[in-house]
Design a protein around this motif. Structure first.
Motif, PDB file in Angstrom:
ATOM      1  N   ARG A   1      50.969  31.677  60.621  1.00 58.25           N
ATOM      2  CA  ARG A   1      50.963  32.154  59.238  1.00 58.25           C
ATOM      3  C   ARG A   1      50.973  30.964  58.294  1.00 58.25           C
ATOM      4  N   ASP A   2      49.878  30.813  57.572  1.00 56.47           N
ATOM      5  CA  ASP A   2      49.811  29.748  56.579  1.00 56.47           C
ATOM      6  C   ASP A   2      49.909  30.360  55.185  1.00 56.47           C
ATOM      7  N   ALA A   3      49.732  29.534  54.158  1.00 59.49           N
ATOM      8  CA  ALA A   3      49.856  30.023  52.779  1.00 59.49           C
ATOM      9  C   ALA A   3      48.838  31.127  52.488  1.00 59.49           C
TER      10      ALA A   3
ATOM     11  N   LEU B   1      38.223  27.322  45.859  1.00 61.51           N
ATOM     12  CA  LEU B   1      37.814  28.721  45.884  1.00 61.51           C
ATOM     13  C   LEU B   1      39.025  29.638  46.078  1.00 61.51           C
ATOM     14  N   GLY B   2      39.948  29.198  46.898  1.00 63.68           N
ATOM     15  CA  GLY B   2      41.140  30.004  47.139  1.00 63.68           C
ATOM     16  C   GLY B   2      41.985  30.164  45.891  1.00 63.68           C
ATOM     17  N   TYR B   3      42.214  29.063  45.171  1.00 66.39           N
ATOM     18  CA  TYR B   3      42.991  29.133  43.944  1.00 66.39           C
ATOM     19  C   TYR B   3      42.268  29.974  42.884  1.00 66.39           C
TER      20      TYR B   3
ATOM     21  N   ILE C   1      42.859  33.588  43.626  1.00 66.33           N
ATOM     22  CA  ILE C   1      44.190  34.038  43.197  1.00 66.33           C
ATOM     23  C   ILE C   1      44.163  34.387  41.706  1.00 66.33           C
ATOM     24  N   LEU C   2      43.518  33.557  40.907  1.00 71.67           N
ATOM     25  CA  LEU C   2      43.433  33.812  39.467  1.00 71.67           C
ATOM     26  C   LEU C   2      42.639  35.082  39.173  1.00 71.67           C
ATOM     27  N   VAL C   3      41.542  35.272  39.910  1.00 66.52           N
ATOM     28  CA  VAL C   3      40.729  36.480  39.710  1.00 66.52           C
ATOM     29  C   VAL C   3      41.527  37.720  40.098  1.00 66.52           C
ATOM     30  N   TRP C   4      42.278  37.627  41.193  1.00 61.39           N
ATOM     31  CA  TRP C   4      43.117  38.759  41.612  1.00 61.39           C
ATOM     32  C   TRP C   4      44.172  39.073  40.558  1.00 61.39           C
ATOM     33  N   LEU C   5      44.814  38.047  40.023  1.00 60.31           N
ATOM     34  CA  LEU C   5      45.833  38.251  38.989  1.00 60.31           C
ATOM     35  C   LEU C   5      45.223  38.908  37.757  1.00 60.31           C
ATOM     36  N   ALA C   6      44.032  38.457  37.372  1.00 64.83           N
ATOM     37  CA  ALA C   6      43.361  39.065  36.226  1.00 64.83           C
ATOM     38  C   ALA C   6      43.036  40.529  36.523  1.00 64.83           C
ATOM     39  N   GLY C   7      42.570  40.798  37.739  1.00 65.29           N
ATOM     40  CA  GLY C   7      42.192  42.155  38.105  1.00 65.29           C
ATOM     41  C   GLY C   7      43.353  43.130  38.121  1.00 65.29           C
TER      42      GLY C   7
ATOM     43  N   TRP D   1      39.745  42.855  44.103  1.00 67.14           N
ATOM     44  CA  TRP D   1      39.227  42.749  45.475  1.00 67.14           C
ATOM     45  C   TRP D   1      38.211  41.623  45.610  1.00 67.14           C
ATOM     46  N   THR D   2      37.565  41.265  44.504  1.00 70.52           N
ATOM     47  CA  THR D   2      36.716  40.069  44.511  1.00 70.52           C
ATOM     48  C   THR D   2      37.583  38.838  44.721  1.00 70.52           C
ATOM     49  N   GLY D   3      38.748  38.821  44.061  1.00 70.27           N
ATOM     50  CA  GLY D   3      39.681  37.715  44.249  1.00 70.27           C
ATOM     51  C   GLY D   3      40.169  37.610  45.677  1.00 70.27           C
ATOM     52  N   VAL D   4      40.449  38.757  46.300  1.00 69.63           N
ATOM     53  CA  VAL D   4      40.877  38.772  47.702  1.00 69.63           C
ATOM     54  C   VAL D   4      39.781  38.172  48.590  1.00 69.63           C
ATOM     55  N   ALA D   5      38.538  38.583  48.357  1.00 70.44           N
ATOM     56  CA  ALA D   5      37.423  38.071  49.164  1.00 70.44           C
ATOM     57  C   ALA D   5      37.257  36.567  48.979  1.00 70.44           C
TER      58      ALA D   5
END
Length: 299
Positions: free
Chosen positions: A97-99, A175-177, A180-186, A231-235
């Motif tokens: 399990r990583d970040a 891309l990962g960070y 996270i921002l896109v998910w938070l916005a969503g 879900w775009t942020g998750v992807a």
């Protein structure tokens, strides 16, 4: 000779069962693709395949008492709990399990918990969900609905589950960070939109009217905008941990957009709104100035 009504019911039953079988097969195929390069149980079974079987199994189990009681009250709650259970199981069964693993699981859990509670409270207040009035009368059509929910869980959370159970572990990266921002916005947009609509409906002065304030002034379905974004942020966050056939699971946000924009989301709500307020000058003006989804153009 069979009566026309009996023949029609038989055809409907066969069609529903075929579609339910197809939905199951599609879910299993995505699981197998997402298992490419993924972790396996001691017996050789891919972890992702087990998670997908659990997703379908939960919905089939709850379907039985729901049909017998002719109720849809626990449908959305079951969907939420399914997301949460497969996310937790993925974490438990992950060898490392990583970040990225923890954050992806957290994203799924937070979203599922918030939306599940919101939808369950809504159906309890309303007493029923009108979408199911006819569906729950037929065991085969109602089974298709619950099976489709299993497929929805599989495709929606597929990228996150594939990344959590992937043998590839890499740093989050840019891309990962960004994901996270896109998910938070969503999730912020979705939560605020739901809260605004709930407050609007709770005000008796707005009874029988439509909402056109807040986020609903820039989009006719801002809650769906939030859903697509998160879900775009998750992807985006999951992408770096995927390779080979696992990349197929990244189709999730595209399918969510297509389903909401052209499937069971926007079209049904737009028809219902047109039936209620179509012809009213203020409603027609609202439709003209407000995009269906994203506050850019008319889409």
């Amino acid at each position: 000779m069979a009566r026309p009504g009996c023949r029609a019911r038989t055809l409907t039953r066969v069609k529903s069962l075929v579609l339910a079988a197809l939905a199951t097969v599609l879910g299993l195929l995505l699981a197998l693709a997402g298992s490419d390069g993924g972790q396996q149980l001691s017996g050789g079974m891919p972890v992702l395949l087990l998670l997908v079987l659990v997703a379908f199994g939960i919905n089939w189990v709850v379907y039985v008492p729901s049909f017998l009681a002719q109720t849809e009250r626990y449908f959305d709650l079951t969907g939420s709990l399914t997301f949460q259970l497969v996310a937790v199981l993925a974490l438990v069964l992950a060898e490392e399990r990583d970040a990225r693993t923890w954050i992806l699981a957290g994203m799924v859990l937070v979203w599922a918990l918030r939306l599940g509670i919101f939808l369950f409270r809504r159906v309890v207040r309303a007493g029923k969900d009108g979408r199911f009035d006819e569906l729950k009368k037929s065991w085969s059509r109602f089974l298709l609905v619950w099976t489709t929910q299993g497929l929805w869980v599989t495709f929606t959370a597929g990228a996150a589950l594939a990344a959590i159970t992937s043998a590839t572990k890499t740093p989050l990266g840019l891309l990962g960070y960004a994901g996270i921002l896109v998910w938070l916005a969503g999730i912020t947009v979705e939560s605020v939109a739901d809260a605004q609509k709930s407050a609007f409906k709770a005000d008796t002065a707005n009874e029988g009217d439509f909402i056109s304030s807040g986020l609903w002034s820039v989009s006719r379905h801002p809650n769906y905008v939030g859903e697509i974004l998160l879900w775009t942020g998750v992807a985006m966050l999951a992408a770096a941990a995927l390779s080979g056939w696992q990349l197929v699971t990244l189709v999730s946000p595209v399918l969510i957009y297509l389903l909401l924009r052209f499937g069971s989301g926007v079209p049904a709500l737009e028809r219902r709104a047109d039936d209620k307020w179509g012809g009213r000058s203020d409603y027609e003006a609202y439709k003209q100035r407000t995009p269906v989804l994203f506050p850019v153009g008319k889409g």
